[in-house]
Design an enzyme around this catalytic site. Structure first.
Site, PDB file in Angstrom:
ATOM      1  N   GLN A  63       0.843  -1.196   0.000  1.00 38.50           N
ATOM      2  CA  GLN A  63       0.000   0.000   0.000  1.00 38.50           C
ATOM      3  C   GLN A  63       0.874   1.241   0.000  1.00 38.50           C
ATOM      4  O   GLN A  63       1.287   1.707  -1.049  1.00 38.50           O
ATOM      5  CB  GLN A  63      -0.970  -0.030   1.177  1.00 38.50           C
ATOM      6  N   ASP A  64       1.207   1.789   1.169  1.00 39.41           N
ATOM      7  CA  ASP A  64       2.166   2.902   1.144  1.00 39.41           C
ATOM      8  C   ASP A  64       3.410   2.516   1.937  1.00 39.41           C
ATOM      9  O   ASP A  64       3.419   1.526   2.649  1.00 39.41           O
ATOM     10  CB  ASP A  64       1.549   4.235   1.592  1.00 39.41           C
ATOM     11  N   PRO A  65       4.499   3.281   1.789  1.00 37.11           N
ATOM     12  CA  PRO A  65       5.763   2.884   2.413  1.00 37.11           C
ATOM     13  C   PRO A  65       5.675   2.896   3.937  1.00 37.11           C
ATOM     14  O   PRO A  65       4.837   3.582   4.530  1.00 37.11           O
ATOM     15  CB  PRO A  65       6.749   3.952   1.923  1.00 37.11           C
ATOM     16  N   VAL A 125       1.268   3.517  -3.400  1.00 34.93           N
ATOM     17  CA  VAL A 125       1.632   4.915  -3.118  1.00 34.93           C
ATOM     18  C   VAL A 125       3.128   4.892  -2.821  1.00 34.93           C
ATOM     19  O   VAL A 125       3.584   4.047  -2.057  1.00 34.93           O
ATOM     20  CB  VAL A 125       0.823   5.457  -1.916  1.00 34.93           C
ATOM     21  N   HIS A 134      -0.468   6.824   5.191  1.00 35.36           N
ATOM     22  CA  HIS A 134      -1.394   7.230   4.119  1.00 35.36           C
ATOM     23  C   HIS A 134      -1.420   8.739   3.872  1.00 35.36           C
ATOM     24  O   HIS A 134      -2.330   9.245   3.215  1.00 35.36           O
ATOM     25  CB  HIS A 134      -2.824   6.734   4.395  1.00 35.36           C
TER      26      HIS A 134
END
Length: 227
Positions: A63-65, A125, A134
């Protein structure tokens, strides 16, 4: 046979679009204003650097880092050498230990050796503000990574997509299951791993699918990059 496209060729036009330029500019402004953004600028596109378009065998969508210090380095679920494996990666290792005969859980969380074998470790992302999960989710990265998945879907065949959790599975609706192999499971996070990630056997199943296509299986034991 036509020359296989590189990421540089396949994404060149996308990178000229206003939304992409605005995303890069926003991240650059945050860094210039003294905010900490992960991963470091040199690592943002590592998923593409380590796994060229014509080399992709498996895609693992994140998803995101990670948003903690020294963790994110541009590869989903992976952390830099010397940083303890985060909880989701601990569960990935648990599943590997039960799924792959002889797998020994490593004392690090760097998955670069997977990427170099053709496992594209793609976050949807590509940046995040330190400590704020997020925080960059609505910038434009999702549009860019949708394009990446569309390129993989159209330019390649027989890729094994591992889609863990609802976010990855929603993103995966772009993928044509007649051209590619799509394996789904809950996310490996401690909140959901026991609902079916543990026991999914995605790693052995991915290798079986690769071997059926005459490809080398992945060595799922992560090895540290040479210093």
């Amino acid at each position: 046979m036509t020359q296989m496209l590189t990421w540089r060729d396949a994404l060149a036009q996308e990178k000229t679009l206003p939304y992409f330029q605005e995303t890069l500019a926003f991240v650059a402004r945050e860094r210039a204003a003294g905010m900490t953004v992960y991963p470091p600028a040199k690592d943002v596109f590592n998923a593409f650097r380590f796994t060229e378009l014509n080399a992709v065998k498996v895609v693992i969508l994140g998803q995101d880092p990670y948003h903690g210090p020294n963790q994110a380095h541009g590869l989903s679920f992976s952390v830099k050498p010397g940083v303890p494996a985060p909880p989701s990666l601990v569960n990935i290792y648990k599943e590997l230990a039960s799924d792959i005969p002889g797998f020994v859980i490593p004392n690090h969380g760097c998955l670069q050796s997977w990427a170099q074998q053709g496992v594209m470790l793609l976050n949807t992302v590509l940046t995040v503000e330190a400590g704020k999960a997020h925080s960059h989710a609505s910038l434009g990265w999702e549009t860019f990574t949708d394009k990446v998945i569309k390129v993989l879907n159209a330019q390649r065949e027989g890729i094994v997509f591992l889609l863990w959790g609802s976010h990855a599975q929603k993103k995966g609706t772009i993928i044509d299951p007649k051209r590619h192999h799509v394996l789904k499971a809950p996310h490996p996070s401690p909140l959901s791993a026991h609902r079916g990630f543990l026991g999914c056997r995605h790693f052995s199943r991915a290798n079986a699918l690769l071997e059926q296509q005459g490809q080398q299986p992945i060595d799922w034991t992560p090895t540290l990059p040479a210093a």
